[in-house]
Write an enzyme that holds these catalytic residues in place. Structure first.
Site, PDB file in Angstrom:
ATOM      1  N   HIS A  19       4.177  27.106  64.804  1.00 49.66           N
ATOM      2  CA  HIS A  19       3.871  25.786  65.345  1.00 49.66           C
ATOM      3  C   HIS A  19       4.127  24.668  64.340  1.00 49.66           C
ATOM      4  O   HIS A  19       3.757  23.509  64.562  1.00 49.66           O
ATOM      5  CB  HIS A  19       2.411  25.760  65.826  1.00 49.66           C
ATOM      6  CG  HIS A  19       2.164  24.776  66.906  1.00 49.66           C
ATOM      7  ND1 HIS A  19       1.366  23.672  66.732  1.00 49.66           N
ATOM      8  CD2 HIS A  19       2.620  24.711  68.176  1.00 49.66           C
ATOM      9  CE1 HIS A  19       1.326  22.977  67.849  1.00 49.66           C
ATOM     10  NE2 HIS A  19       2.084  23.575  68.735  1.00 49.66           N
TER      11      HIS A  19
ATOM     12  N   LYS B  29       5.975  21.753  62.196  1.00 53.49           N
ATOM     13  CA  LYS B  29       6.867  20.652  62.537  1.00 53.49           C
ATOM     14  C   LYS B  29       7.105  19.870  61.259  1.00 53.49           C
ATOM     15  O   LYS B  29       6.442  18.874  60.998  1.00 53.49           O
ATOM     16  CB  LYS B  29       6.237  19.762  63.607  1.00 53.49           C
ATOM     17  CG  LYS B  29       5.963  20.467  64.913  1.00 53.49           C
ATOM     18  CD  LYS B  29       4.984  19.638  65.737  1.00 53.49           C
ATOM     19  CE  LYS B  29       4.547  20.372  66.958  1.00 53.49           C
ATOM     20  NZ  LYS B  29       3.539  21.384  66.688  1.00 53.49           N
TER      21      LYS B  29
ATOM     22  N   ASP C 172      16.453  16.697  50.948  1.00 57.13           N
ATOM     23  CA  ASP C 172      16.830  16.682  49.529  1.00 57.13           C
ATOM     24  C   ASP C 172      15.714  17.131  48.598  1.00 57.13           C
ATOM     25  O   ASP C 172      15.644  16.687  47.451  1.00 57.13           O
ATOM     26  CB  ASP C 172      17.328  15.293  49.120  1.00 57.13           C
ATOM     27  CG  ASP C 172      18.630  14.920  49.809  1.00 57.13           C
ATOM     28  OD1 ASP C 172      19.365  15.837  50.211  1.00 57.13           O
ATOM     29  OD2 ASP C 172      18.890  13.714  49.952  1.00 57.13           O
TER      30      ASP C 172
END
Length: 166
Positions: free
Chosen positions: A112, A114, A119
């Site tokens: 779950h 996100k 970089d």
């Protein structure tokens, strides 16, 4: 609540950690978060690494493909159940050479997460899924942090190493 906040605030200096600095925020559906996320991917110069639950937004997929074409390291860990969805763009990414590992969550639940690391310096994280619904319908958000990337990169590598190719 105040007591917990006070304890957390006092614990920060003792742990050697400082709060991450927020450099950008976005709220959907009115903030065009997909476009903001795409602009961060387009600005990447070396690496784009992330872990995501839902991935159906074509503009985000295309930005990741273009980053790969520019020679960047583009890697993604994606939830297995969501990757099997009919609007998911995982196959499009892998066909274009983007490295994607598909997995269940570490303890058998869903993956779950996100977050996206740009970089190894900037972290984009929040409730925002990379989906059409998140962009157009849902109340979701993300923040961009500029000093928590090493911890997110370590978590990404853990997930990447646990995952398997689709």
């Amino acid at each position: 609540m105040m007591r917990r906040l006070l304890i957390f605030t006092l614990a920060l200096p003792l742990s050697g950690l400082s709060p991450a600095k927020t450099v950008d925020t976005c709220f959907s559906p009115l903030g065009h978060c997909d476009q903001v996320l795409v602009s961060w991917i387009n600005a990447a110069e070396h690496t784009v690494h992330g872990a995501i639950y839902g991935l159906t937004d074509e503009a985000i997929a295309q930005a990741m493909i273009k980053a790969k074409e520019r020679g960047l390291s583009v890697r993604l860990v994606h939830d297995k159940t969501q990757a099997a969805g009919r609007r998911d763009v995982t196959e499009e990414l892998t066909s274009a050479g983007v490295r994607v590992h598909v997995q269940r969550g570490s303890r058998g639940g869903i993956l779950h997460d996100k977050f996206l690391i740009i970089d190894k310096k900037y972290v984009i994280t929040g409730s925002f899924n990379w989906t059409n619904n998140a962009t157009k319908r849902n109340d979701e958000n993300f923040v961009v942090l500029d000093d928590d990337a090493p911890r997110f990169e370590a978590e990404f590598e853990r997930l990447w190493n646990e995952a398997r190719n689709p």
